[in-house]
Design a protein around this motif. Structure first.
Motif, mmCIF file in Angstrom:
data_model
loop_
_atom_site.group_PDB
_atom_site.id
_atom_site.type_symbol
_atom_site.label_atom_id
_atom_site.label_comp_id
_atom_site.label_asym_id
_atom_site.label_seq_id
_atom_site.Cartn_x
_atom_site.Cartn_y
_atom_site.Cartn_z
ATOM 1 N N ALA A 7 5.216 -7.017 5.689
ATOM 2 C CA ALA A 7 4.085 -6.677 6.560
ATOM 3 C C ALA A 7 3.330 -5.470 6.018
ATOM 4 O O ALA A 7 2.089 -5.444 6.033
ATOM 5 N N ALA A 8 4.057 -4.471 5.525
ATOM 6 C CA ALA A 8 3.405 -3.276 4.982
ATOM 7 C C ALA A 8 2.599 -3.621 3.728
ATOM 8 O O ALA A 8 1.471 -3.137 3.557
ATOM 9 N N LEU A 9 3.155 -4.455 2.862
ATOM 10 C CA LEU A 9 2.426 -4.850 1.651
ATOM 11 C C LEU A 9 1.186 -5.671 1.985
ATOM 12 O O LEU A 9 0.129 -5.490 1.358
ATOM 13 N N LEU A 10 1.306 -6.559 2.959
ATOM 14 C CA LEU A 10 0.124 -7.316 3.386
ATOM 15 C C LEU A 10 -0.938 -6.390 3.964
ATOM 16 O O LEU A 10 -2.132 -6.584 3.721
ATOM 17 N N ALA A 11 -0.520 -5.381 4.713
ATOM 18 C CA ALA A 11 -1.478 -4.421 5.274
ATOM 19 C C ALA A 11 -2.164 -3.639 4.170
ATOM 20 O O ALA A 11 -3.364 -3.356 4.261
ATOM 21 N N PHE A 12 -1.435 -3.280 3.128
ATOM 22 C CA PHE A 12 -2.013 -2.484 2.054
ATOM 23 C C PHE A 12 -2.998 -3.298 1.213
ATOM 24 O O PHE A 12 -4.100 -2.836 0.907
ATOM 25 N N PHE A 13 -2.592 -4.506 0.820
ATOM 26 C CA PHE A 13 -3.424 -5.284 -0.100
ATOM 27 C C PHE A 13 -4.470 -6.158 0.591
ATOM 28 O O PHE A 13 -5.569 -6.334 0.064
#
Length: 115
Positions: A7-13
């Protein structure tokens, strides 16, 4: 089951498009992010979502986004009750002839080590 790092990676990219919101089951928020992505405001908000997800504890994340999933399933450990049920199922398989005596003993020892 949702993963905090994913979820954090999706939010970042892809946060400017609300992909992390859809992943976390917040569809209304995802639609809003998608509708206003041209303003770059969702991208700024997604960066704060990214930081919030990284700083959130695993327990808080699981309570919010993985409700109903037992803690033992998330933690990878089993409770004594789970092991007892597994032992009785193993004994039933042995009594039915589905597994050999060697397989029964090997799996029983592994279960007992988990206690």
């Amino acid at each position: 089951m949702k993963n905090k790092i994913a979820a954090a990676l999706l939010a970042f990219f892809f946060g400017g498009f609300g992909v992390h919101k859809f992943y976390l089951g917040e569809n209304f928020g995802g639609i809003l992010y998608l509708l206003f992505c041209w303003t770059f405001i969702p991208a700024i908000l997604a960066f704060f979502d990214f930081l919030g997800l990284l700083l959130m504890s695993d327990q808080a994340f699981n309570a919010k986004f993985n409700p109903g999933v037992p803690y033992s399933a998330l933690n990878g450990s089993r409770s004594a009750q789970d092991i007892t049920v597994a032992m009785s199922q193993l004994k039933t398989l042995y009594d039915q002839g589905a597994i050999t005596a060697e397989e029964y003993e090997e799996k029983r020892r592994k279960l007992l080590k988990e206690l």
